[in-house]
Structure formats: structure tokens, C-alpha cells
Design an enzyme around this catalytic site. Structure first.
Site, mmCIF file in Angstrom:
data_model
loop_
_atom_site.group_PDB
_atom_site.id
_atom_site.type_symbol
_atom_site.label_atom_id
_atom_site.label_comp_id
_atom_site.label_asym_id
_atom_site.label_seq_id
_atom_site.Cartn_x
_atom_site.Cartn_y
_atom_site.Cartn_z
ATOM 1 N N TYR A 244 -8.751 36.505 4.662
ATOM 2 C CA TYR A 244 -8.554 37.183 5.946
ATOM 3 C C TYR A 244 -7.339 38.097 5.782
ATOM 4 C CZ TYR A 244 -11.906 34.230 8.371
ATOM 5 O OH TYR A 244 -13.065 33.603 8.783
ATOM 6 N N HIS A 276 -17.268 40.963 5.469
ATOM 7 C CA HIS A 276 -18.091 40.038 6.262
ATOM 8 C C HIS A 276 -17.978 40.307 7.755
ATOM 9 C CE1 HIS A 276 -19.275 36.166 8.113
ATOM 10 N NE2 HIS A 276 -20.119 36.116 7.114
ATOM 11 N N HIS A 277 -16.770 40.378 8.269
ATOM 12 C CA HIS A 277 -16.587 40.788 9.662
ATOM 13 C C HIS A 277 -15.175 41.336 9.864
ATOM 14 C CE1 HIS A 277 -15.124 36.509 10.212
ATOM 15 N NE2 HIS A 277 -14.232 37.131 10.948
ATOM 16 N N HIS A 347 -12.325 40.010 7.347
ATOM 17 C CA HIS A 347 -12.738 38.840 6.566
ATOM 18 C C HIS A 347 -13.532 39.331 5.364
ATOM 19 C CE1 HIS A 347 -15.606 35.128 6.244
ATOM 20 N NE2 HIS A 347 -14.757 35.217 5.228
ATOM 21 N N HIS A 426 -17.262 31.336 20.476
ATOM 22 C CA HIS A 426 -16.233 30.959 19.495
ATOM 23 C C HIS A 426 -15.995 29.455 19.486
ATOM 24 C CE1 HIS A 426 -12.634 31.299 17.014
ATOM 25 N NE2 HIS A 426 -12.008 30.514 17.890
ATOM 26 N N HIS A 428 -14.326 26.429 16.268
ATOM 27 C CA HIS A 428 -13.819 26.311 14.908
ATOM 28 C C HIS A 428 -14.898 25.658 14.031
ATOM 29 C CE1 HIS A 428 -9.282 26.864 16.020
ATOM 30 N NE2 HIS A 428 -9.993 27.970 16.119
ATOM 31 N N MET A 501 -12.243 24.361 19.379
ATOM 32 C CA MET A 501 -12.289 25.214 20.560
ATOM 33 C C MET A 501 -13.720 25.286 21.069
ATOM 34 S SD MET A 501 -9.832 28.466 19.633
ATOM 35 C CE MET A 501 -8.059 28.255 19.417
#
Length: 632
Positions: A244, A276-277, A347, A426, A428, A501
């Protein structure tokens, strides 16, 4: 069992030529049969030749993603909601002896739904297959991957095939809204049968996409539109699987308020399979300045102040196209009360551990000084980041739910309501499913966004198929499902990657003061749970005030009783509501020990739609002349 048939494949099957002879055929019948199959063979050759040529028009397949890190396999597709089907175009740049392509629940090669192209060294075939729990591949008795054609171009071999969303075949994957885990495997040696394919011995991989893109009309863009690129400054991608990368930049001095009306990715050529993003975050306006930084996001050298750059301006993930705001709204940035500091986060997924790759990827913002009617905004739904919400270890599907209550929406939303047009889910690492449902007057109305195959490794802002209107007094319920089978102690809520989360960032207009509408179980009632399990267990569970909530959860012996009581506790215990303004100040009112919203009527599960009236389709794999296809 008989199987449903589908409208015919362009390349017909020759399996019937291997059928057992009729008990009493006449000589003329055998002659007719021979002529028929000869004509079929000739037709196949002619069709292959006709299909060879230039690559299909890109406009026919608007969505594209590389399947493998080297970019040797490239998947394009389009979606027909009328036919309830996806049309795939697979480009194989270096054809060997075939490949596997398919879908599975989490990207496994066990219990997978597969389309297989394979060669025994002499003959080649395309067919619908499936793998069992051990990874053994079997031909499917119902052939639902429908081959539409094959063609040769300078860049490689194109395969075109079709697959219905739902086939009513228990061996087939149901293509739904949300994330789809695509799998692929490359056959480097000839195989004499599907059963001879050893999936553990082939080069294989996984790619995540959203296949069912919404069919949305692109709004007209303003004539005074300008662009701004937020890109990495020619960095060298680290030679490790996952990175990242964070880069700080800033808007020009005295940059006035504008509306972002669109954004799209900027990918450095050759790195399409590695990026990737990406996300662009705006920093908190409460700080006058932010330090410069260009490096890994998890580096100890990263300034702590960068953690205050969390307001999402743009987010892109592999396979996504440009993101458009509705023509009546735009996302505000610049101007007074807005930070001019931005953080780009990329990422990189580099499983081949390439070295020395330079990258200047990022996101291109399209913005206008002609402000639209409404400011768009982002609201957080779901659970508060707190350890009082916990998941026991060893759970395959543990559910937690967060609420945006009728009391909060009644207090904070305008009479005309708001319109949600996009959503980013979202969690984890333990998250497996996320869904947000809108309820009104105790009755569930519609799903706002759902992902039944959610992956924390694939998060993007997704346009909704239809705008969702939310009015004062409505309830928004966000439910997350977690898997902790690989963990030995409880997982608590929090900011850490091994904590959890449950969030839905909804994009809506017009902007209101409500920025966070989330809940958590009341801490006082949680203390009652700890006392209860302590009285029913031989082992002491410390409930001392000085012991933290996580430590109390960690000390629980997770037998069936303690698990079931926790599940039940979360389903009825009162909640603490966070009905917050953007300033983090709560709206006036009593928000502690609030009752759970009462939902008296649930949405019905959607009825699966099987393919329409069946037509002729192959009963077995379709033969292909790959030698002919290999010719330029």
C-alpha cells in the site's frame, strides 16, 4: 436425470457421433448419418476460418480486466439484463494446451463452476465442468457455458461464450450483484480427459470483479470541465506481493470550490495487472498543513498526521470503469472550510514479485467551477468502531448488525429526504458478506447494496442500479457476516487490521449535516453478558472495571453456550446510537440505551430465474480445431 436445454451453440457438438449404434438401422440411414456428420465437420472448419480475423470491437465488451499478473489472459464482458446473461470474451495471448476459467464462492478451485478448453495433443474441446470438494474436475451434465465462437488475431486467441445469471443447475455458480471471484488455470501439457487434470500442478490464480455492472445512462458533462491528475511520482513498485503506497499532494493556493463530476483511473502502461485499487482522500480541515510523504503506507517513517486524511474523494478497483456523479449533483472540493491536502493510496498486487517496475498510476478528476444544484456527500452507516462488538473464534458465519435508526433520520434528514446513488462496503479481513436494507414504518422496502461474496481485498465505490430515496423516519440496517475459523481468540471491533469493522459509505445528495449514523451495543448491557457467562462457567471471566473490554472477551472460554448467548444478546440488547454531524458533535437528543428498530415485515428472497424455453444445445464438450486457430 434430464437436463434443461439452451438455445443452440454456434459450434455444434459431435458427441452424438460416438453414440451406440441403432439396433436396426437401414443401409440408407447409415449413409444419411455419415453425410450429415461430414457436413457438420465441414461446417466447423468453415466456421473457424470465418471467425478468424481482427479482434472484436471493444465497444461490444465495455468491461475489461487482466486475469493473471503477467497479462497473458485478458477478460472482457458485457451484461444483458434482458437476457439475464453475461457474454464473455477471453483473450489468450499464449495458448498452450488449454485453460480453466470459472467462478467459485471465495476463489477456491474446489467446488468451482468451470469452463474448460483442453487438448489431448490431437483434438481440442470446450465444455462446461465442475470440481468437487477434492478438486477433481467432472464434465457437467448440463452445459451452461455456451460457446459462441473463437477467432484468431495477432494478439492471440479470442474465445467468446455466454453464461446465464442463474441456470438452476446445482453444480453452477449463481452470478449475483456484488463481487465475483474468478479463477483461471493454464494447461501446459496435453490431457486425455478432464479427470486427468491435476489442479494442484497447474499455474492458476484468482481475480475479483463486479460482473453485473449497473446499466446507467452517462450524464452530459459540463462544457467548462477541467481535469486534475492525482498520480504517483514515478515510484518503483516494491518487489513484494502486497504494497500500500501513500503519496501526499495538495491543491493550488486559494483553490475555490468546485464540483467533481467524474473520475477515472490513470494506469501506467504495462502495470494493468499490478495496480489493484486506488483511493484519493482529502485531509481534515482542522489542520493548517500536512507533511509531504511518498512511501509505503505502513512505514514507520509515515507521519502520523496522515491518518487524518480519510475523507474519500475517489476510489477505483480493478475492473471498474469511470465513475459519474448524477447530473444534478457533484462532490465539492476546494474553497473555505475544505483542506487543500490530498492523500493518494495505491494497492499494488505483485504476486510474481517483479523488480524495478516504475509506476505513475493514479486517478484523474473531472471538475467544474459551475456548481450543480446539489452538493453530494458521504454518510457512514453500520457499526461504531468499538470493541463492544465482538466475534468469537472458530465461527464460519457470525452476524453483527448496525443501525441508522428512525429517530436519527427523523432528526437529521430534510423533509424531502436524500437520494443515495452509490455505495462502498467495508470490513476488515474476517468480513464475508455485507448488506444494507432500507425499512419504512417497520417494513423492509429495498436492498440499498449487498455483496454476498464480499472480499476485503476488493473494495470500490459502486453505482447503484437505481437511486434509493431515504426520508425522515426511515431505518437503514447494515449487516455483516464474518468468518473467524482461522482464529484462536475473539475478534473485537476497532481500527486494527485484525480487529473488525462493518461500514457502508453511502454517496448521496443533497448534503446534510448528518455524516455518521451508526450504532453499537450498550456497554452497560455488555457488562451483564460478562457477568452471566461468568456465573455459568467454571473458568473465571474477569469483569473488573480496570480490565478492558477486549481483555474480557479474550478471557472467555468459547463453548457453545457462551457463543449462543452472545448471538442472542446482540439480537435484543439496547444500543448506543451515534447520530453525528461532520463536526463529530451529536445531534441533540437521548442516544444511549435505545431500543432496536422493530422490523415486522422482511423482504422476500428473490426467486431465481432459470433460462427461457430451452433450445438445442450440446450434450457434451464442443470440439475445436486449435491447430487451425493457431494459424495467423
Amino acid at each position: 436425470m434430464g437436463k434443461a436445454r439452451r438455445r443452440g451453440a454456434v459450434l455444434p457438438s459431435m458427441q452424438t457421433s460416438r453414440s451406440k449404434p441403432c439396433p436396426c438401422p437401414s443401409f440408407k440411414l447409415r449413409e444419411v448419418a455419415s453425410m450429415y456428420f461430414t457436413m457438420i465437420a465441414v461446417f466447423l472448419v468453415i466456421l473457424v476460418v470465418v471467425l478468424q480475423g481482427s479482434a472484436p470491437r471493444q465497444s461490444d465488451f465495455p468491461y475489461k480486466v487482466p486475469l493473471d499478473p503477467q497479462g497473458l489472459l485478458e477478460l472482457s464482458w458485457n451484461v444483458s439484463y434482458t437476457e439475464q446473461a453475461v457474454h464473455f470474451q477471453l483473450l489468450i495471448k499464449d495458448l498452450q494446451f488449454g485453460l480453466l476459467f470459472g467462478m467459485s464462492d471465495r476463489g477456491e478451485f474446489e467446488n468451482a463452476d468451470l469452463a474448460v478448453l483442453w487438448s489431448d495433443g490431437h483434438n481440442s474441446y470446450f465444455g462446461d465442468a465442475w470440481s468437487d470438494a477434492t478438486g477433481q474436475i467432472h464434465m457437467d451434465s448440463q452445459q451452461d457455458y455456451q460457446l459462441l465462437g473463437a477467432r484468431r488475431a495477432p494478439e492471440g486467441l479470442y474465445l467468446l461464450f455466454r453464461r446465464a445469471f442463474s441456470t438452476c443447475d446445482p453444480k453452477d455458480y449463481i452470478i449475483e450483484d456484488g463481487t465475483v471471484h474468478l479463477i483461471y488455470g493454464i494447461l501446459a501439457k496435453p490431457v486425455h480427459s478432464l479427470q486427468a487434470i491435476n489442479i494442484s500442478a497447474i499455474h492458476r490464480g484468482l481475480q475479483r470483479v463486479q460482473l453485473l455492472k449497473p446499466n446507467i445512462t452517462i450524464p452530459e458533462l459540463p462544457s467548462d470541465m477541467k481535469t486534475m491528475e492525482i498520480t504517483a511520482p514515478d515510484i518503483v513498485i516494491p518487489s513484494q506481493e502486497t504494497t500500500y503506497w501513500c503519496y501526499m499532494t495538495e491543491l493550488p493556493d486559494s483553490f475555490p470550490k468546485h464540483h467533481i463530476v467524474m473520475y477515472e483511473p490513470v494506469i501506467t502502461a504495462g502495470n494493468e495487472a499490478l495496480v489493484h485499487h486506488m483511493e484519493v482522500f482529502q485531509c481534515a480541515a482542522e489542520f493548517d498543513s500536512f507533511p509531504q510523504y511518498n512511501g509505503p503506507c505502513d512505514s514507520k517513517m509515515k507521519p502520523n498526521r496522515l491518518n487524518y486524511c480519510r475523507h474519500v474523494l475517489a476510489a477505483w478497483a480493478m475492473g471498474a470503469q469511470a465513475f459519474y456523479y448524477p447530473e444534478e449533483a457533484g462532490l465539492a472540493f476546494g474553497g473555505s472550510g475544505s483542506s487543500r491536502y490530498l492523500r493518494l493510496e495505491i494497492h499494488y498486487h505483485n504476486p510474481m514479485v517483479f523488480k524495478g517496475r516504475h509506476d505513475s498510476s493514479g486517478i484523474r478528476l473531472y471538475y467544474t467551477a459551475t456548481l450543480r444544484r446539489y452538493d453530494a456527500a458521504i454518510m457512514e452507516l453500520g457499526l461504531v468502531y468499538t470493541p463492544v462488538m465482538a466475534i468469537p473464534p472458530g465461527e464460519d458465519a457470525f452476524i453483527l448488525t448496525g443501525y441508522c435508526t428512525d429517530k436519527c433520520t427523523q432528526m437529521a434528514l430534510p423533509t424531502a429526504g436524500i437520494r443515495i446513488f452509490a455505495s462502498q462496503l467495508h470490513t476488515h479481513l474476517a468480513g464475508r458478506k455485507v448488506v444494507t436494507v432500507l425499512s419504512r414504518n417497520g417494513k423492509e422496502q429495498q436492498v440499498v447494496n449487498a455483496d454476498g461474496h464480499y472480499s476485503p481485498h476488493f473494495q470500490e465505490i459502486r453505482m447503484l442500479k437505481e437511486v434509493v430515496a431515504v426520508f425522515p423516519g426511515d431505518v437503514l440496517t447494515t449487516t455483516c457476516t464474518y468468518n473467524t475459523e482461522d482464529r484462536s481468540r475473539a475478534t473485537v471491533g476497532g481500527f486494527g487490521i485484525l480487529e473488525e469493522m462493518c461500514v457502508n459509505y453511502v454517496h448521496y445528495y443533497p448534503q446534510t449535516q448528518l455524516e455518521l449514523c451508526k450504532s453499537a451495543v450498550d456497554p452497560g448491557y455488555l457488562h451483564r453478558y460478562f457477568n452471566l457467562v461468568n456465573s455459568f462457567n467454571d473458568e473465571e471471566v474477569c469483569t473488573c472495571p480496570q480490565v478492558s473490554v477486549p481483555q474480557q472477551f479474550f478471557s472467555i472460554p468459547w463453548n457453545m453456550f457462551n457463543r449462543d448467548v452472545l448471538k442472542s444478546f446482540y439480537s435484543f440488547a439496547p444500543i448506543s446510537m451515534h447520530c453525528n454531524k461532520s463536526s463529530a458533535v451529536q445531534f441533540p437528543g437521548e442516544w444511549e440505551k435505545q431500543p432496536l428498530p422493530k422490523i415486522t415485515e422482511r423482504l422476500q428472497e428473490p426467486v431465481l430465474r432459470c433460462p427461457a424455453t430451452p433450445g438445442p444445445q450440446p450434450d457434451a464438450p464442443v470440439p475445436l480445431n486449435l491447430r487451425q486457430l493457431r494459424r495467423d
